[in-house]
Write a protein that holds these residues in place. Structure first.
Motif, PDB file in Angstrom:
ATOM      1  N   VAL A   1      35.227  30.659  37.524  1.00  0.00           N
ATOM      2  CA  VAL A   1      34.440  30.703  36.287  1.00  0.00           C
ATOM      3  C   VAL A   1      33.099  31.384  36.544  1.00  0.00           C
ATOM      4  O   VAL A   1      32.659  32.248  35.772  1.00  0.00           O
ATOM      5  N   LEU A   2      32.451  31.009  37.655  1.00  0.00           N
ATOM      6  CA  LEU A   2      31.173  31.639  37.991  1.00  0.00           C
ATOM      7  C   LEU A   2      31.375  33.106  38.381  1.00  0.00           C
ATOM      8  O   LEU A   2      30.508  33.949  38.133  1.00  0.00           O
ATOM      9  N   ALA A   3      32.534  33.421  38.975  1.00  0.00           N
ATOM     10  CA  ALA A   3      32.830  34.815  39.313  1.00  0.00           C
ATOM     11  C   ALA A   3      32.942  35.658  38.043  1.00  0.00           C
ATOM     12  O   ALA A   3      32.479  36.815  38.012  1.00  0.00           O
ATOM     13  N   TYR A   4      33.536  35.089  37.015  1.00  0.00           N
ATOM     14  CA  TYR A   4      33.629  35.807  35.734  1.00  0.00           C
ATOM     15  C   TYR A   4      32.236  36.101  35.182  1.00  0.00           C
ATOM     16  O   TYR A   4      31.932  37.231  34.800  1.00  0.00           O
TER      17      TYR A   4
ATOM     18  N   SER B   1      47.040  36.492  40.884  1.00  0.00           N
ATOM     19  CA  SER B   1      46.047  37.284  40.148  1.00  0.00           C
ATOM     20  C   SER B   1      45.813  38.650  40.794  1.00  0.00           C
ATOM     21  O   SER B   1      45.772  39.670  40.099  1.00  0.00           O
ATOM     22  N   SER B   2      45.643  38.673  42.118  1.00  0.00           N
ATOM     23  CA  SER B   2      45.404  39.959  42.773  1.00  0.00           C
ATOM     24  C   SER B   2      46.665  40.826  42.746  1.00  0.00           C
ATOM     25  O   SER B   2      46.584  42.059  42.640  1.00  0.00           O
ATOM     26  N   ARG B   3      47.835  40.206  42.825  1.00  0.00           N
ATOM     27  CA  ARG B   3      49.089  40.962  42.723  1.00  0.00           C
ATOM     28  C   ARG B   3      49.211  41.612  41.350  1.00  0.00           C
ATOM     29  O   ARG B   3      49.575  42.791  41.227  1.00  0.00           O
ATOM     30  N   GLU B   4      48.904  40.849  40.311  1.00  0.00           N
ATOM     31  CA  GLU B   4      48.933  41.406  38.958  1.00  0.00           C
ATOM     32  C   GLU B   4      47.946  42.560  38.837  1.00  0.00           C
ATOM     33  O   GLU B   4      48.221  43.581  38.196  1.00  0.00           O
ATOM     34  N   GLY B   5      46.760  42.400  39.479  1.00  0.00           N
ATOM     35  CA  GLY B   5      45.773  43.467  39.453  1.00  0.00           C
ATOM     36  C   GLY B   5      46.264  44.732  40.121  1.00  0.00           C
ATOM     37  O   GLY B   5      46.006  45.848  39.652  1.00  0.00           O
TER      38      GLY B   5
ATOM     39  N   VAL C   1      39.181  35.436  42.536  1.00  0.00           N
ATOM     40  CA  VAL C   1      39.114  36.810  42.039  1.00  0.00           C
ATOM     41  C   VAL C   1      39.589  36.932  40.596  1.00  0.00           C
ATOM     42  O   VAL C   1      39.240  37.880  39.894  1.00  0.00           O
ATOM     43  N   GLU C   2      40.363  35.963  40.120  1.00  0.00           N
ATOM     44  CA  GLU C   2      40.850  36.038  38.743  1.00  0.00           C
ATOM     45  C   GLU C   2      39.714  36.095  37.734  1.00  0.00           C
ATOM     46  O   GLU C   2      39.821  36.740  36.680  1.00  0.00           O
ATOM     47  N   GLY C   3      38.588  35.426  38.055  1.00  0.00           N
ATOM     48  CA  GLY C   3      37.439  35.469  37.157  1.00  0.00           C
ATOM     49  C   GLY C   3      36.830  36.857  37.084  1.00  0.00           C
ATOM     50  O   GLY C   3      36.556  37.385  35.994  1.00  0.00           O
ATOM     51  N   ALA C   4      36.624  37.478  38.237  1.00  0.00           N
ATOM     52  CA  ALA C   4      36.050  38.819  38.268  1.00  0.00           C
ATOM     53  C   ALA C   4      36.978  39.826  37.597  1.00  0.00           C
ATOM     54  O   ALA C   4      36.526  40.737  36.880  1.00  0.00           O
ATOM     55  N   LEU C   5      38.283  39.685  37.817  1.00  0.00           N
ATOM     56  CA  LEU C   5      39.231  40.619  37.210  1.00  0.00           C
ATOM     57  C   LEU C   5      39.235  40.515  35.695  1.00  0.00           C
ATOM     58  O   LEU C   5      39.383  41.526  34.990  1.00  0.00           O
ATOM     59  N   ARG C   6      39.070  39.323  35.186  1.00  0.00           N
ATOM     60  CA  ARG C   6      39.010  39.167  33.725  1.00  0.00           C
ATOM     61  C   ARG C   6      37.811  39.910  33.164  1.00  0.00           C
ATOM     62  O   ARG C   6      37.912  40.606  32.147  1.00  0.00           O
TER      63      ARG C   6
END
Length: 342
Positions: free
Chosen positions: A235-238, A287-291, A261-266
């Motif tokens: 959440v904080l990464a987002y 998340s990183s695989r989807e990225g 990393v899912e937060g940053a990717l969003r």
């Protein structure tokens, strides 16, 4: 037709007497564990017909040992997989009859980590912990050593002098590799953003150091911005990534050197930066695989959990058997993933 290996062949390959092989096979009287392992190794190499029996005899006489592992954030897929691998490796280790004890800590404060270390230390013969580098953690590592419980730093090293060693990837090499990728994949030189979980994780700090050093040496046309700390929280990464991209719309590269990393990717997707910037992160998660698949991520630098588990259990057992006395630095090669090899 080749001759079937005999007990004498096993004894010669192991450098012991036939009587010693017989004692191992029939558990007639104690044999040093190192000798028994040498006999088993020789039997495996020769494809000796009774090697299964030898292995079972050694396992039956191996000491009962509990290995404790303190991981973080139980809902993170990376730590879930690491827990699976640590459990499996402990149970399959032939030198011990091992019981794995895996705990997760959700509150990453030094006090919470120390409390969990202490609780695990009451039950385990040796520990491996993922922890922030803090004087309170160092003090607990020393207290555990005084109680006869060797403690290893797992994934991220500690400055604790009493630690028994460290098992993980080389953070500086990982950071330099990330910079190498950004410098080559970015469409042009420019500003590069970096998100750091916490400077209290020496692994994260080493990654940042390596990242910056590469640009200083090989790509001075790029400017690495001041790191944004997000406490390894998605959440904080987002929020951090969202703010960074708003302040620097000209950014050409992004290095996410911790978890969540899912937060940053969003944020990258919402701000329209997917496929426009060179994005490097750590650990191959859903998340990183989807990225990688949709082009939001260019490179993933991954810690091989199975290899780390193997090295960790081996080091812990060696420490308990008194085979090593100095702290061991075990660096495991990291893996690199792009869209073409997942």
């Amino acid at each position: 037709m080749s001759k079937r290996p005999t007990v004498r062949d096993v004894a010669e390959r192991a450098g012991v007497s036939v009587a010693t092989v017989d004692r191992v096979m029939n558990a007639r009287c104690p044999v040093r564990s190192a000798t028994a392992e040498r006999v088993l190794r020789a039997a495996d190499e020769l494809d000796y017909h009774a090697r299964t029996l030898l292995r079972r005899r050694i396992e039956e006489t191996a000491p009962k040992v509990t290995l404790g592992f303190l991981l973080q954030k139980s809902k993170k897929r990376f730590y879930q997989q690491l827990a699976v691998d640590l459990n499996a490796q402990t149970q399959s280790e032939a030198r011990i009859r091992g019981t794995p004890l895996v705990a997760f800590v959700e509150d990453l404060s030094p006090d919470a980590i120390v409390a969990q270390m202490r609780a695990l230390g009451d039950k385990a013969d040796a520990l491996a912990v993922v922890a922030v580098d803090h004087p309170k953690v160092a003090a607990e590592v020393e207290a555990l050593r005084e109680r006869g419980v060797p403690t290893f730093a797992l994934l991220s090293d500690l400055t604790a002098p009493a630690r028994a060693g460290h098992i993980g990837v080389d953070g500086r090499k990982a950071g330099r590799t990330a910079a190498w990728a950004v410098a080559r994949l970015a469409r042009m030189p420019g500003n590069v953003g970096i998100l750091v979980g916490s400077h209290r994780y020496l692994g994260h700090e080493d990654r940042e150091i390596g990242f910056r050093s590469y640009f200083r040496e090989h790509a001075p046309g790029f400017r690495v911005l001041e790191p944004v700390v997000y406490l390894d929280d998605a959440v904080l990464a987002y929020d951090a990534a969202h703010e960074l991209l708003k302040r620097h719309p000209e950014i050409v590269g992004f290095y996410h050197c911790g978890g969540g990393v899912e937060g940053a990717l969003r944020a990258v997707r919402e701000e329209g930066f997917a496929q426009r910037i060179a994005f490097v992160c750590h650990e191959l998660t859903p998340s990183s695989r989807e990225g990688l698949i949709d082009g939001a991520v260019d490179v993933v630098i991954a810690s091989p959990t199975q290899r780390i588990a193997t090295e960790a259990v081996d080091a812990m057992v060696a420490a308990l058997r008194g085979e090593v006395t100095a702290a061991r630095q075990i660096l495991v090669p990291f893996e690199i993933y792009v869209s073409e090899n997942i």
